[in-house]
Design an enzyme around this catalytic site. Sequence first.
Site, PDB file in Angstrom:
ATOM      1  N   CYS A  10      41.628  33.579  59.929  1.00 42.86           N
ATOM      2  CA  CYS A  10      41.401  34.332  58.923  1.00 42.86           C
ATOM      3  C   CYS A  10      42.257  33.272  57.388  1.00 42.86           C
ATOM      4  O   CYS A  10      41.693  33.746  56.713  1.00 42.86           O
ATOM      5  CB  CYS A  10      42.466  35.118  59.369  1.00 42.86           C
ATOM      6  SG  CYS A  10      43.980  34.971  60.067  1.00 42.86           S
TER       7      CYS A  10
ATOM      8  N   HIS B 122      48.063  37.730  60.984  1.00 47.97           N
ATOM      9  CA  HIS B 122      46.989  38.175  60.430  1.00 47.97           C
ATOM     10  C   HIS B 122      47.136  38.087  58.776  1.00 47.97           C
ATOM     11  O   HIS B 122      48.190  38.495  58.390  1.00 47.97           O
ATOM     12  CB  HIS B 122      45.747  39.501  60.864  1.00 47.97           C
ATOM     13  CG  HIS B 122      44.623  39.456  60.398  1.00 47.97           C
ATOM     14  ND1 HIS B 122      43.357  38.579  60.688  1.00 47.97           N
ATOM     15  CD2 HIS B 122      44.041  40.607  59.674  1.00 47.97           C
ATOM     16  CE1 HIS B 122      42.676  38.644  60.021  1.00 47.97           C
ATOM     17  NE2 HIS B 122      43.316  39.977  59.316  1.00 47.97           N
TER      18      HIS B 122
ATOM     19  N   ASN C  97      39.967  42.811  54.247  1.00 47.41           N
ATOM     20  CA  ASN C  97      40.620  42.262  55.672  1.00 47.41           C
ATOM     21  C   ASN C  97      39.168  41.234  56.001  1.00 47.41           C
ATOM     22  O   ASN C  97      38.137  41.761  56.620  1.00 47.41           O
ATOM     23  CB  ASN C  97      40.793  43.393  56.539  1.00 47.41           C
ATOM     24  CG  ASN C  97      40.542  42.993  57.603  1.00 47.41           C
ATOM     25  OD1 ASN C  97      41.011  41.687  58.464  1.00 47.41           O
ATOM     26  ND2 ASN C  97      41.543  44.091  58.662  1.00 47.41           N
TER      27      ASN C  97
END
Length: 669
Positions: A74, A244, A269
């Site tokens: 990520c 994250h 996201n």
Amino acid sequence: MKEAGRAEGGGQALFEDQDFPSDDASLFSDSSTPIARLQGDVTWRRPQEICRSPALFPDNASLAHAKQGLLGDCWFLCACSFLLKSKQLLDKVLPPEQPQWDHSRYSGSFQFCFWQQGRWTEVTIDDRLPCINSTLCFSRCHSPTAFWVALLEKAYAKLHGSYERLWAGQVSEALVDFTGGLAERWSLGEAEEEEQQQRPEQDSDRVRGRSLDLSLLFPVKDECAVSCSTHSSPGGASELGQYHAMTVMEWLDVQMVSGSKVLLLRIRNPWGRCCWGGAWVGSGLGWSSVDPVSAVELQARVAEGEFWLDETEFLSQFDDVTVGYPISDEGHLKSIYTGNLLTHNHQLAGRWTRGHSAGGSRNSSGYGSNPKFWLKVCESGEVLVSLLQHRRWRNAEQCAQTALEDSDNATHQHYQAIALHMWKVEKRRFNLSRMLNKPPCASTHCHAYEREVVLREQLEPGHYLLIPSTYQPGAEARFLLRAFSSSSSSLSALKSPAPALPLTTDGEWETSYFRGSWAEGRTAGGSRNFLSHWQNPCFPFTVCAESAVTSGVNIRVNLRQSRPDADLHPIGFHIYKVPEGESERTLPRDEDPAASCVPHCYTRDVSLSCCLRPGDYAVVPSTYRPDCSASFTLSLARRIHRKVVKSQERLGRAIQEVSSLKYRIIVQR
């Protein structure tokens, strides 16, 4: 499936990268991450084998954003979002005009550029991508026919050595690799800031982030890259794991019906779905407090995987923010503190070498041996200095011992804890030890397990001494020092004096080596603070009268532990005098040591040079706490006094022969 090595129509064979082959060697480095379960299930396909009309970018720009697959990268995808905001940077990383799949010059290869340790490095790959069946198993675009993200991810994986090495990283690293600029990580918590204010000058081996005031970034908020991350599952984002990262797409003050304003942030996201249920999601209660026209407009901006939240929610749900510095069209860095263009920049490479220039933190007596640099500031202005260390990869066994979800542990694997201190120097000739006893005029305050730390200050004209350091003495690494300034400046290395050569006229050294170990419950007795100290290994030696007749050092001891750099024990040793006629097994426990190498240090080697009187002695090496197991090597060097015989006769004969030859030549003329 068509043969991957042939172009359409059976023409020229397509490029196949032998340096990054389409097999498990490119996927896995040590099989220590969850993608290891994909072994045997991955096939490699070119984009034209995945869809009918592949392209690098889709016609709809909103579908060009990255969507995360099975790989935990990520952090990399957040930096990809920033590239879409700047065509200049995107063209640098992915050079334009490369032949695509519908072009006659298409050959199955693509070129990318990444900034690495001070220069742009080209990476060429083939376009075979890892799939499960006919679907990309790692990152992709929201458009199923766009492949710039998947190809960029493959090139970045090749740069790192495998896809698996992209699992768990820092957004700041990818931003710097994509821009050649700077990025800083800021804490959103208050506890760390309070701790730092209480102990501003104390070095630490843990990261203490600086708290971020969002208003600081308002002047450059539309130009800089901003991402946010959580280290644990927040209450509203229950889907998130332990770590994250997401991208802050935009943030703005919105007028409320009451007349006041609320700061709203639009978050993307990388998973491609909303994981937030706050007051500003969908038909949340927050929108009722905003003008209906504004509410409709803002809600229409939300793409797949995006959501709005207000400043209060943002500060409570995320742990830190990473800010990438803006880059001007001319390639100059722009300060996030002032908005100033930093038009002058310099860089120098260096390294910390054990036994020579790895002096450790300011807590260590060897701090002054660290590399030193001159920064000359010609005019008053803003200056940023960054210290960037080279990454070091761990072996499979060490990586497997690290919790994959713990981003701090993953960082500690690959980096030393580093810091940068700066002193204002009135004259180029100065007393180093006296100056180091004074507080620095600027510093990064603490040693951090980061790839890069940044020091920022408004400086007056003059000379400044920069000292980069690791926290642990003896820790080795290469680094790059960079200076950015709004006014004219220069950066140069301070040449260290050559080490003095040992004197050979007053004796020679005889060295003995011993191997031993501290074993839990048996020979790991700990320091003198514990009664079990006397269980530690003991190594006897004798200082002869001949060794003590000269003044100065006659004994040198070095203790080296055999453990990974990331898991060192604090070690030290004591030298005890053995009473005459006694054995080293009956050392007097109520007597002070004859010499000691303390305090115990988290370092691979500790050393001591001393002068001991003739007699019998014993070295007792130890860890600080009992029951810390490790193997070690102890070297003991003793000065032995042997008379040095100089070959004066031989030297004289050589001179005489040359003189005779010269005489014969003269006579023959």
